[in-house]
Every structure is written in structure tokens, then in C-alpha cells.
Design an enzyme around this catalytic site. Structure first.
Site: not given
Length: 488
Positions: A12, A14, A165
Site C-alpha cells: 500500500d 498512503d 496500514d
């Protein structure tokens, strides 16, 4: 049992590789505050890990303001261009994976314009593939972005680790079938089977990521049809099926007394032949033989196999009586549900006996797999009839691996009876009812279903012209791939 190699790591963006999750939150917070609706922690699921369009629609709905996507894009883009900061340990981990030759992909719910800005900072050459919100019809939490990345890399999701996250991103990666390493940024994430949680990428090494791709076990259930003797060169064809499926353990029915031993000897495997009809063959060592070794034609037999170290698995095979056959009574005789259920008494008694044997043999934490030809449909497939045999197995704690992997019976009926009987054998004017009557069940102790499918080789010719078929059976086989997890 195999531990597959780590084929790729899917990152991922961001909040995982760069500290843009905070920038995105700040951008949405500023816009929301300007509209008179400041954000709170309770709003995080609608913002973190979400594409701009989702958050814009949600914020527009609660504030009564339309057309917010462009404003959010601009607010976020301004912050990205001036405030990109790699997360601690991110660049070192990417470099370590590159040295080890492990492909990496960027998988983000941000648009391509934002991803390209980040890639310019991180180095686009660090990633073999990048997938953005512009590249798939559905983005996170749908599995589409991770599946697209795997297709582009030519790898299997189950052999990859996704690094995420947010809960939204974790859901996307897990739905795609990837192992997950979670590094929570703003929203908490709990550990779970197949999911490891760490505080920082500084704790992560390439070797640790390899360890997250857990060992897999492939279990095949197969009725051999009188040992396979209806088909020419049946033993060689049986061996080819077993090798092609990469099965580790095979639960056999209709072995004609010798098939389990002969197949195992040809493969260099271990075996347990129980009576004239049932057998288990295993590339893993068999440490115990379970149940009655002189079991009759119908019934159940088991074997305990060593998975590695002191860990073991109980595998059972069952063949239940074929008559009266419920699908015939439903299709040809029109019997109502109550009578169909009443006519399952013989099979139900045989299943209950098998379940008692399984429970007596297994320890409190022993993984158990039950394969077999039950000669009856499942209550999970035909909801108009509460078929009691499969219900009894479910009530005893056994799960249907095929329906776990393929929960929609209309889309994936999974018929195993019969690839060679499109018409009824005794009256060709009647279509043969097609049903799922072969199963791989499990108790879930340290077992997670990655995939389950039916197996038929080629396009078998119909009975009686079957001698030249590549497929040496009148049943489809069932192949389930399990991930082996630490016991609960």
C-alpha cells in the site's frame, strides 16, 4: 505439504510507504471543517484507506454539499507535492527485497496522479507494477487492486504478502487471498490468522516476510469407481491426476482392495488400506491408522499424518451407502422434503458413527479433515431440503471447504456426480440429476481454506463409451488447498 516461496510483496502507499495518510486526513478535515462538520475519530473508516470518490460522496451526503471530489483532490495534491516523507524503514525494506530479487508492486486507492507524485519521490524503478484507483473498476476494500497487481506480476495471491496500514486495505488484501503484514498508521488493526501486526517497517526484513507465507496442504477426495477398472490404463491415469493436482494427501473410495497400496508404492508415498473399499495415501509420513482396519464396504477410516515436527493431522475417508438416492427420489418420484430426509437414515447413521470415531481419535487441538463420497446432497446447496448427513457433520464442528471457498451454489454448483452420466443409466430418456455428493470437510484447527475446486481431466465421454477416457472415474474429485496456521 509445501512452503511456497515468497513470489512478491505488494505495498500500500498512503500511510504505509509514505506519510500521506496524515496528509489525506488533514485535507479532508480542512474541507469538512470549512463545511461546518469537523471530523472525529469515528469518521476514520470513511476516510482512511478510501478513494477520493468514496470520501467525497460520504462527506457530501452528511454536509449536503455536492461535487467535493475535485476540491479534495486539490487539497490533497497540494499537500502531497510539498510534504511527502517516506515512512521509517520503507526504503531500506524495498532495497532489501530488490537485492533478494523479490518483485514488489505499489497498490493504492489513490488516483494515478497522486501515485505518480509519490513514485517520483520513492523511485518508480523500485516497483515492477503499480495499481491505482484509476486502474480497476472497484478499489479497496474490494480485492480487485491486489488481484490486478498479482495478474500483472504473474504471481498467485496466496504466495504474496501485502503490506497495509488501514483496516480497509487489510480487508482488500485478505479478500484477494494474500498474507498481510499490517503497520497501523492512524487506525488500529488487530492481529488475526494470516495477519501479522508490527509497529514499524523498521521491524521487517525480507526473511520475516518470507515466513508469513505459510505452509500449504492439498487434500484430494476421490472415488476411483471400482478401482478405476472401467477405463483403460486406469492406474497410469490415476497417478497423473494425483501428480498434476500436487495433492499431499488423498482420501480414496472404491479402491477395489489394492488401489491405495499400488498408488502409494508407485508414488513412493505412505498408505493406509482399510477393508476392500477405503484408503488414504500420503506423501507425508503416516504415524497411526485410525478406525476399524477391517471396515466394511461402507463406513470410514482414518490416518494420522505428520505435518512437521510434532504437529499432526487426522485425515479420514468415508463412503456412505448409495441407496435410496435422494436426488433420484426428488427428481423422478417427486418425494417431499420430509420423506427425503426420512430416507437418509442409513447414511445418517453411518455419518454419526464416523463422527464418533473421529472425535474419539482426535485431541483437543488436532486438525481434522474428512473426505468422502457421501452419496447425498448438501444442505448448503439445496435449501429446500435440510439434508441431514451434511448437517450432522456441520453440527459436529466440520466445515465444508468447497462452500467456504465458493459460497454461492448457483454460481459454483460444484457437481461431482457425474461427469460420465448426463442421462440416467437405466432410462436414457431421463436426464441424470447432477449433484455435489463428494466432500472435503475440516474442523478449522490450524486450517484455513485457500481454495477448493472440482477436478476432472479432459472432457469424458458418456457411459458406456468410457474405456478411452482420460478421466478414470464416474465422479469428479474435490481438491482443497489449506493454509496451515498455528493452532488456536
Amino acid at each position: 505439504m509445501t512452503r511456497p516461496p515468497l513470489q512478491a510483496v505488494l505495498f500500500d502507499m498512503d500511510g504505509t510507504l509514505v506519510d500521506t495518510e496524515r496528509l489525506w486526513w488533514e485535507a479532508v478535515q480542512d474541507v469538512a471543517t470549512g463545511l461546518g462538520r469537523p471530523l472525529t475519530e469515528a469518521d476514520q473508516p470513511e476516510v482512511l484507506g478510501r478513494p477520493v470518490e468514496h470520501t467525497a460522496e460520504w462527506l457530501g451526503r452528511i454536509t449536503g454539499t455536492r461535487g467535493l471530489a475535485g476540491l479534495l483532490h486539490r487539497e490533497f495534491g497540494d499537500r502531497v507535492r510539498t510534504g511527502i516523507v517516506p515512512r521509517p524503514g520503507a526504503l531500506a525494506l524495498l532495497d532489501a527485497l530488490a537485492r533478494d530479487g523479490v518483485p514488489t508492486a505499489l497498490v493504492t486507492a489513490s488516483p494515478r496522479s497522486v501515485a505518480d507524485s509519490v513514485l517520483a519521490v520513492l523511485g518508480a524503478d523500485r516497483f515492477r507494477v503499480s495499481v491505482t484507483a484509476d486502474d480497476t473498476v472497484s478499489t479497496k476494500p474490494a480485492p480487485d487492486p491486489y488481484l490486478a497487481a498479482c495478474r500483472a506480476l504473474g504471481v498467485e495471491p496466496a504466495h504474496c504478502v501485502a503490506v497495509e496500514d488501514t483496516p480497509t486495505g487489510v480487508s482488500s488484501a485478505e479478500a484477494a487471498g494474500c498474507a498481510v503484514l499490517a503497520v497501523p498508521s492512524l487506525a488500529p488493526i488487530e492481529a488475526a490468522p494470516g495477519r501479522t501486526v508490527v509497529a514499524s517497517l523498521e521491524e521487517v526484513t525480507a526473511e520475516r516476510l518470507r515466513g508469513l507465507v505459510r505452509p500449504r496442504l492439498r487434500v484430494l477426495s476421490w472415488n476411483l469407481w471400482h478401482g478405476g477398472t472401467k477405463v483403460d490404463d486406469h492406474r497410469a491415469k490415476q497417478l497423473k491426476v494425483i501428480l498434476d493436482t500436487e495433492a499431499d494427501v488423498v482420501g480414496l473410495q472404491e479402491t477395489a482392495g489394492t488401489a491405495a497400496r499400488e498408488l502409494a508404492e508407485a508414488l513412493g508415498w505412505h498408505h493406509h488400506q482399510a477393508g476392500e473399499n477405503l484408503g488414504i495415501i500420503s506423501r507425508l509420513p503416516i504415524t497411526a491408522r485410525l478406525g476399524d482396519p477391517a471396515v466394511g464396504f461402507y463406513g470410514a477410516a482414518g490416518a494420522r499424518v505428520r505435518l512437521g515436527g510434532t504437529r499432526e493431522l487426522d485425515v479420514w475417508t468415508a463412503h456412505l451407502h448409495y441407496t435410496p438416492y435422494g436426488p433420484y427420489e426428488a427428481a423422478f418420484d417427486g418425494l417431499p422434503a420430509a420423506e427425503l430426509i426420512a430416507h437418509e437414515d442409513v447414511r445418517l447413521a453411518q455419518m454419526r458413527q464416523a463422527l464418533r470415531q473421529i472425535a474419539e481419535a482426535a485431541g483437543a487441538t488436532t486438525p481434522v479433515v474428512l473426505t468422502g463420497d457421501f452419496n447425498c446432497p448438501s444442505h448448503l446447496d439445496r435449501t429446500d431440503v435440510a439434508w441431514p448427513v451434511t448437517r450432522a457433520a456441520e453440527e459436529a464442528g466440520l466445515r465444508d471447504s468447497y462452500r467456504e471457498a465458493r459460497p454461492d451454489p448457483a454460481r459454483d454448483p460444484g457437481h461431482t456426480w457425474s461427469p460420465v452420466h448426463p442421462r440416467h443409466e437405466d432410462d436414457p430418456s431421463l436426464p441424470e440429476p447432477q449433484d455435489r455428493i463428494d466432500y472435503v470437510l475440516h474442523n478449522g484447527r490450524g486450517l484455513r481454506v485457500l481454495d477448493s475446486r472440482t477436478v476432472v481431466t479432459g472432457v469424458p465421454r458418456a457411459w458406456p463409451d468410457v474405456a478411452g477416457n482420460d478421466w478414470p472415474s464416474d465422479h469428479a474429485a474435490v481438491l482443497t488447498t489449506f493454509e496451515l496456521n498455528p493452532p488456536d
